[in-house]
Design an enzyme around this catalytic site. Structure first.
Site, PDB file in Angstrom:
ATOM      1  N   GLU A 147       3.886  -0.060 -10.354  1.00  0.00           N
ATOM      2  CA  GLU A 147       5.229  -0.207  -9.777  1.00  0.00           C
ATOM      3  C   GLU A 147       6.179   0.850 -10.315  1.00  0.00           C
ATOM      4  O   GLU A 147       7.383   0.627 -10.430  1.00  0.00           O
ATOM      5  CB  GLU A 147       5.773  -1.642 -10.017  1.00  0.00           C
ATOM      6  CG  GLU A 147       4.815  -2.702  -9.485  1.00  0.00           C
ATOM      7  CD  GLU A 147       5.479  -3.874  -8.752  1.00  0.00           C
ATOM      8  OE1 GLU A 147       6.712  -3.875  -8.608  1.00  0.00           O
ATOM      9  OE2 GLU A 147       4.736  -4.773  -8.318  1.00  0.00           O
ATOM     10  N   ILE A 199      -5.173  -0.850  -4.691  1.00  0.00           N
ATOM     11  CA  ILE A 199      -4.366  -1.831  -3.965  1.00  0.00           C
ATOM     12  C   ILE A 199      -4.692  -3.241  -4.447  1.00  0.00           C
ATOM     13  O   ILE A 199      -5.823  -3.714  -4.320  1.00  0.00           O
ATOM     14  CB  ILE A 199      -4.564  -1.688  -2.453  1.00  0.00           C
ATOM     15  CG1 ILE A 199      -4.214  -0.257  -2.023  1.00  0.00           C
ATOM     16  CG2 ILE A 199      -3.725  -2.725  -1.703  1.00  0.00           C
ATOM     17  CD1 ILE A 199      -2.829   0.223  -2.444  1.00  0.00           C
ATOM     18  N   SER A 233      -1.622  10.736  -4.726  1.00  0.00           N
ATOM     19  CA  SER A 233      -0.177  10.565  -4.948  1.00  0.00           C
ATOM     20  C   SER A 233       0.111   9.222  -5.596  1.00  0.00           C
ATOM     21  O   SER A 233       0.043   8.178  -4.971  1.00  0.00           O
ATOM     22  CB  SER A 233       0.602  10.700  -3.640  1.00  0.00           C
ATOM     23  OG  SER A 233       0.130   9.765  -2.680  1.00  0.00           O
ATOM     24  N   CYS A 237       0.829  -1.216   0.000  1.00  0.00           N
ATOM     25  CA  CYS A 237       0.000   0.000   0.000  1.00  0.00           C
ATOM     26  C   CYS A 237       0.853   1.252   0.000  1.00  0.00           C
ATOM     27  O   CYS A 237       1.309   1.709   1.058  1.00  0.00           O
ATOM     28  CB  CYS A 237      -0.920   0.006   1.223  1.00  0.00           C
ATOM     29  SG  CYS A 237      -1.942  -1.464   1.315  1.00  0.00           S
ATOM     30  N   LEU A 238       1.062   1.825  -1.187  1.00  0.00           N
ATOM     31  CA  LEU A 238       1.821   3.067  -1.295  1.00  0.00           C
ATOM     32  C   LEU A 238       0.979   4.153  -1.962  1.00  0.00           C
ATOM     33  O   LEU A 238       0.828   5.245  -1.417  1.00  0.00           O
ATOM     34  CB  LEU A 238       3.105   2.817  -2.112  1.00  0.00           C
ATOM     35  CG  LEU A 238       3.970   4.028  -2.430  1.00  0.00           C
ATOM     36  CD1 LEU A 238       4.559   4.639  -1.171  1.00  0.00           C
ATOM     37  CD2 LEU A 238       5.111   3.636  -3.378  1.00  0.00           C
ATOM     38  N   ARG A 253      18.021  10.823 -14.439  1.00  0.00           N
ATOM     39  CA  ARG A 253      18.721  11.357 -13.264  1.00  0.00           C
ATOM     40  C   ARG A 253      20.091  10.695 -13.137  1.00  0.00           C
ATOM     41  O   ARG A 253      21.086  11.333 -12.837  1.00  0.00           O
ATOM     42  CB  ARG A 253      17.889  11.080 -12.007  1.00  0.00           C
ATOM     43  CG  ARG A 253      18.348  11.885 -10.804  1.00  0.00           C
ATOM     44  CD  ARG A 253      17.618  11.469  -9.526  1.00  0.00           C
ATOM     45  NE  ARG A 253      16.175  11.416  -9.669  1.00  0.00           N
ATOM     46  CZ  ARG A 253      15.380  10.546  -9.056  1.00  0.00           C
ATOM     47  NH1 ARG A 253      15.901   9.632  -8.249  1.00  0.00           N
ATOM     48  NH2 ARG A 253      14.081  10.572  -9.255  1.00  0.00           N
ATOM     49  N   GLU A 305       7.096   6.312 -17.415  1.00  0.00           N
ATOM     50  CA  GLU A 305       7.609   7.692 -17.438  1.00  0.00           C
ATOM     51  C   GLU A 305       8.533   7.923 -16.242  1.00  0.00           C
ATOM     52  O   GLU A 305       9.603   8.519 -16.369  1.00  0.00           O
ATOM     53  CB  GLU A 305       6.442   8.692 -17.407  1.00  0.00           C
ATOM     54  CG  GLU A 305       5.643   8.772 -18.706  1.00  0.00           C
ATOM     55  CD  GLU A 305       4.764   7.570 -18.959  1.00  0.00           C
ATOM     56  OE1 GLU A 305       4.388   6.869 -17.992  1.00  0.00           O
ATOM     57  OE2 GLU A 305       4.425   7.330 -20.143  1.00  0.00           O
ATOM     58  N   GLY A 330      -9.145 -11.492 -36.858  1.00  0.00           N
ATOM     59  CA  GLY A 330     -10.374 -11.341 -36.069  1.00  0.00           C
ATOM     60  C   GLY A 330     -10.419 -12.274 -34.880  1.00  0.00           C
ATOM     61  O   GLY A 330     -10.953 -11.939 -33.829  1.00  0.00           O
TER      62      GLY A 330
END
Lengths: 133, 401
Positions: free
Chosen positions: B384, B178, B151, B145-146, B396, B388, B361
């Site tokens: 995850e 989740i 966010s 659970c993040l 970075r 992007e 098809g």
């Protein structure tokens, strides 16, 4: 049938030496009360069911069971399992040297091309000529 | 109108596959064994059911427990708490193989594995012994659970608060999207115990049944239908301090370290789905005839198939390379994991999609497996860490001073 030579004899030989009943190509095995076993065998004509008095010798057909999956921990442990080598003499077994000697192993000859003939008479002539009939 | 393609992920016992695609090249004997077990399990226990699980939205608890009995519940978790103690590369190979049977279920299993690893690695002895054994056996299931409604990519801005009160934390807030939410038993929750930004985030382990823990409606999704997705809601939810993994403020780091492995696992799931799709396409091309010939005689389709296979092998190498870097603890591991996730999920979606196109098809019908692989792996490009965000991480690394 043995995985190496495919001879289909070890179980049968063992049963004869022990004078025990045998149930070969077993695809279903059910123990019964009173010291007997019910064996369903895969034979050329279909399925044959036998009741054998125990002790008996059984050989397994691939339809007998579904192999379990190996678990990851067991796969890893397999390499570390001890491999104990016991000489036959330690078990009081004499004459342990193999009585079967492989003389030769070869592929079957390559398929030669067939031959077309004009008519049935010519076919019969050719078959007679080559000793087939 | 053309023979129906066998309804399975990977044709059973298909060892005689084209050597260029053989996923066992370069592996040790042990790894080949693991792979074989996983491929057999996928072919027998998963592939025949993947369509039904998708259609009826079944969370295949019993099948996953069977997988756990083989050691797939905590693959890279330490053996003293019930894990299999294998490497990240072993894990990647296993998930890739399982995914040929059902990508969605395998992806959930990888999330579960990630959570158990987090508790195993960052938990103290008491927490490891309390949670890990029943998770490794999949007697209990876990969720990560993040993400929150506010966010996603900006994960460090999460708002779920955990106020310290005596020897408890009181949680308020909610998590979104989740996987397993509502059906699983153990929730690894990233929440704010301190100030703003990543350093204010801690990691708490919650259990279903705790007062104040509830769940939103089950989401209706394009794919991943063999796992339920729900919001997780905290309303004055009281959690003992003894359920915190690591130190206060360590939560974000724990979450990100979990995700490094998670990204390899998700990428591996994409690999398996793509491999299965290529085999399905290959079969279809030999069977389907148009203009008097099998499709396989058509050079355009031959070239397309070759490209698909080439990209699959490239993606596989990226993923396995990243797995090695992670298990060796190399400095570049995190960025390699991001690159591998980016590359493999993008390429493999393309491969599955192209395989669908090759079916014409028929590819659009749910009678054929290829459409499910397409739908299931589509989300791998998003969760995850979106692809992007993966680019952000790589850039970075390239441009940092």
């Amino acid at each position: 049938q043995a995985i190496d030579d495919d001879c289909n004899q070890t179980g049968q030989l063992l049963a004869a030496m022990l004078d025990w009943p045998q149930g070969t190509f077993a695809s279903r095995v059910q123990l019964e009360d009173g010291g007997a076993v019910r064996v369903e065998r895969e034979v050329d004509g279909g399925l044959e069911t036998l009741r054998l008095r125990l002790p008996a010798v059984l050989t397994a057909d691939l339809r007998l069971n579904e192999p379990r999956y190996a678990t990851l921990p067991n796969i890893m442990k397999a390499k570390k399992k001890p491999l104990e080598v016991i000489p036959a003499s330690d078990l009081g077994v004499s004459g342990g040297s193999p009585r079967l000697k492989v003389l030769q192993v070869q592929e079957p000859p390559a398929r030669a091309g067939g031959e077309k003939v004009e008519n049935v008479a010519a076919l019969v002539e050719k078959l007679r000529h080559s000793g087939r009939i | 109108a053309g023979r129906a393609v066998p309804r399975a992920g990977l044709p059973l016992g298909r060892r005689g596959i084209a050597s260029c695609l053989d996923p066992s090249t370069g592996l040790t004997e042990d790894q080949k064994e693991f792979q074989n077990v996983a491929l057999d399990f996928a072919a027998k226990e998963m592939a025949p059911y993947m369509a039904e699980w998708d259609e009826k939205e079944i969370f295949p608890v019993e099948t996953m427990r069977k997988a756990a009995q083989l050691g797939f519940g905590g693959i890279y978790v330490k053996p003293d708490v019930g894990g299999s103690g294998l490497s990240r590369l072993d894990t990647s190979i296993i998930f890739e193989a399982l995914s040929t049977g059902c990508a969605s279920t395998t992806a959930y299993m990888s999330i579960h594995n990630m959570c158990v690893w987090m508790i195993d690695t960052f938990g103290n002895e008491e927490q490891r012994r309390r949670f890990c054994p029943s998770l490794c056996s999949m007697e209990k299931f876990a969720s990560y659970c993040l993400t929150e409604p506010g966010s996603g990519s900006d994960a460090a801005s999460l708002l779920t608060s955990a106020q310290r009160k005596g020897d408890t934390y009181v949680l308020n807030g909610s998590k979104a999207f989740i996987s397993g939410g509502g059906d699983t038993d153990v929730y690894v929750v990233m929440c704010r115990t301190g100030g703003p930004g990543p350093k204010g985030i801690s990691c708490l382990v919650l259990e279903k049944g705790m007062p104040g823990l509830s769940f939103g409606k089950k989401e209706k999704k394009v794919g991943w239908n063999s796992q339920p997705t729900r919001a997780v809601i905290f309303e004055d939810c009281v959690v003992p301090v003894g359920n915190r993994l690591g130190a206060e403020g360590q939560g974000f780091s724990i979450a990100m370290q979990g995700l490094n492995g998670g990204r390899i696992n998700i990428a591996s799931c994409s690999l398996g789905a793509a491999h299965a799709s290529v085999l399905l396409a290959q079969e279809h091309l030999t069977v389907r005839k148009q203009f008097g010939e099998p499709l396989a005689n058509n050079q355009y389709l031959q070239f397309r198939l070759a490209e698909m296979a080439t990209r699959l092998v490239a993606a596989r190498l990226m993923v396995r390379n990243a797995a090695r870097a992670l298990q060796d603890g190399r400095e570049d591991a995190a960025v390699l994991c991001s690159m591998a996730k980016l590359f493999a999920t993008d390429e493999c979606f393309g491969i599955c999609n192209q395989a669908l196109q090759m079916h014409g098809g028929y590819g659009y019908l749910k009678d054929y497996a290829v459409q499910q692989f397409v739908r299931d792996v589509r989300v791998h490009q998003i969760l995850e860490g979106t692809n992007e965000v993966m680019r952000m991480i790589v850039a970075r690394n390239l441009l940092q001073g």
